[in-house]
Write an enzyme that holds these catalytic residues in place. Sequence first.
Site, PDB file in Angstrom:
ATOM      1  N   GLY A  36      31.936  30.479  39.830  1.00  0.00           N
ATOM      2  CA  GLY A  36      32.195  30.214  38.473  1.00  0.00           C
ATOM      3  C   GLY A  36      33.869  30.604  38.012  1.00  0.00           C
ATOM      4  O   GLY A  36      34.036  29.875  37.197  1.00  0.00           O
TER       5      GLY A  36
ATOM      6  N   GLN B  68      25.549  31.684  33.113  1.00  0.00           N
ATOM      7  CA  GLN B  68      24.427  32.408  32.816  1.00  0.00           C
ATOM      8  C   GLN B  68      23.461  31.777  32.501  1.00  0.00           C
ATOM      9  O   GLN B  68      22.471  32.220  32.552  1.00  0.00           O
ATOM     10  CB  GLN B  68      25.034  33.761  31.932  1.00  0.00           C
TER      11      GLN B  68
ATOM     12  N   SER C  31      27.746  28.497  38.882  1.00  0.00           N
ATOM     13  CA  SER C  31      27.731  29.340  40.099  1.00  0.00           C
ATOM     14  C   SER C  31      26.404  29.685  40.653  1.00  0.00           C
ATOM     15  O   SER C  31      25.407  29.858  39.880  1.00  0.00           O
ATOM     16  CB  SER C  31      28.515  30.763  39.352  1.00  0.00           C
ATOM     17  N   ALA C  32      26.506  29.394  42.045  1.00  0.00           N
ATOM     18  CA  ALA C  32      25.185  29.263  42.758  1.00  0.00           C
ATOM     19  C   ALA C  32      24.647  30.871  42.588  1.00  0.00           C
ATOM     20  O   ALA C  32      23.147  30.897  42.583  1.00  0.00           O
ATOM     21  CB  ALA C  32      25.339  28.829  44.260  1.00  0.00           C
TER      22      ALA C  32
ATOM     23  N   CYS D 212      32.261  42.233  36.357  1.00  0.00           N
ATOM     24  CA  CYS D 212      33.797  42.259  36.889  1.00  0.00           C
ATOM     25  C   CYS D 212      34.316  43.478  36.007  1.00  0.00           C
ATOM     26  O   CYS D 212      35.433  43.811  36.550  1.00  0.00           O
ATOM     27  CB  CYS D 212      34.322  41.125  36.474  1.00  0.00           C
TER      28      CYS D 212
HETATM   29  C1  LIG Z   1      29.452  33.727  32.150  1.00  0.00           C
HETATM   30  C2  LIG Z   1      30.083  33.831  33.611  1.00  0.00           C
HETATM   31  N1  LIG Z   1      31.310  33.107  33.825  1.00  0.00           N
HETATM   32  C3  LIG Z   1      31.679  33.089  34.992  1.00  0.00           C
HETATM   33  C4  LIG Z   1      31.392  33.944  36.103  1.00  0.00           C
HETATM   34  C5  LIG Z   1      32.021  34.184  37.381  1.00  0.00           C
HETATM   35  O1  LIG Z   1      31.362  33.499  38.308  1.00  0.00           O
HETATM   36  P1  LIG Z   1      31.429  33.770  40.025  1.00  0.00           P
HETATM   37  O2  LIG Z   1      30.976  35.193  40.205  1.00  0.00           O
HETATM   38  O3  LIG Z   1      30.664  32.634  40.368  1.00  0.00           O
HETATM   39  O4  LIG Z   1      32.946  33.643  40.062  1.00  0.00           O
HETATM   40  C6  LIG Z   1      30.401  34.934  35.653  1.00  0.00           C
HETATM   41  C7  LIG Z   1      29.883  36.088  36.687  1.00  0.00           C
HETATM   42  O5  LIG Z   1      29.606  36.964  36.316  1.00  0.00           O
HETATM   43  C8  LIG Z   1      29.707  34.736  34.411  1.00  0.00           C
HETATM   44  O6  LIG Z   1      28.803  35.746  33.905  1.00  0.00           O
END
Ligand SMILES: Cc1ncc(COP(=O)(O)O)c(C=O)c1O
Length: 385
Positions: free
Chosen positions: A71, A179, A199-200, A325
């Site tokens: 993602g 999400q 995102s998988a 994060c």
């Molecule tokens: C809304 C959203 N966007 C993007 C991401 C990032 O995805 P990835 O963990 O695959 O980088 C997340 C991950 O928590 C998310 O919740």
Amino acid sequence: MQTIYLDHNATTPLRPEVLVAMLPYLNVHFGNPSSVHRAGRRAKQGLEEAREQVAAFMKARPAEVLFTSGGTESNNLALRGMRRATYDTGKHIITTAIEHSSILEPLRRLAGEGITVTTLPVDREGRVSAEDLAAALRPETTLVSIGLANHEVGTIQPITALSRMIHEHDVLLHVDAVQAAGKLPLEVHSLGVDLLSLSAHKLYGPKGIGALYVRKGTNLLPLMSGGAQEREKRPGTENVAAAVGFGVAATLAAQEIEWQAAHSLRLTTRLWEGIQDKVSHVSLNGPERDRLANTLNVSFAGAAGEGLMMGLDLAGIAVSTGSACAAGSIEPSHVLLALGRDEAMAKSAIRFSVGRDTTEQEIDRVLEVLPSVVERVRAAARSQS
Ligand SMILES: Cc1ncc(COP(=O)(O)O)c(C=O)c1O
């Protein structure tokens, strides 16, 4: 002690069917999908089948799907790739205050490179208003980026209605659906999006693989160079096994989307009713209805979210204080602040996110443990003040 895992918005376990589908692409069909010999062609076949599955998941064409590393990369590619493609004309991008950091951080950097970024406010439930968007659109706006469903509080944005207005102004729409995927039906045409991130690992697939939908005819430039893979938009040998896993996970998620939503709603309703019965001074963050059914974000006044999370962890219960994060950071969640919560309430929040394997017994166990954990953390705060 078996963990009760209530952090599915951070990541989900790999489904066994997904692992089974991936394994042959790690040891048997290990060819490089760009190689023209038989081993390469076999890997390519797996990759393209996966692309078809991911495309079908959101009712797109396979040629409109680019595989990425997840993602975060999809969001960066959408924002920076559009910026590169509109260097002369693209001076203005619009987003919202509650986006994931993989949107807000790249935009902060673009702002440092001369782009004007408008960040729309949201209401107390986390919804962006059409009037605010209309007022923000300008002749030099090239892109609007809005998340379909919020990662911390589960608010769902009225993307279809907003996209009409955005396109009337000849502006492109990027939607972060990371999400929402697997929790809400996804159709790129009815949503009216030009770019969409997936995102998988949020839908029981592997980590490190995602996709960016790029509507046919949308000009986007790559961020890296050195290979012609993914229609020259994302060079580098593809992660074939992970893509295969993503394809299977997406197919399975689409099949059980209604069941999952009903199952999740039953569990989060039970949890929220139980919390209100057993713990005083609690408040829900996000909308009461029309949010992601699996997401329940609650502030426990007078208790630090970090302390609650650690207390629950000691009891074998995994929850989050906000987005994964941001975990470990002592800053209050930017999402909760944008919803109008004060710093203390934002710092006392816990996100529970249930999944397909969560049971009512697990929710009842959480409700048994939670009151004493909250009491302990509140008592510790009182003794320090
Ligand atoms: C809304 C959203 N966007 C993007 C991401 C990032 O995805 P990835 O963990 O695959 O980088 C997340 C991950 O928590 C998310 O919740």
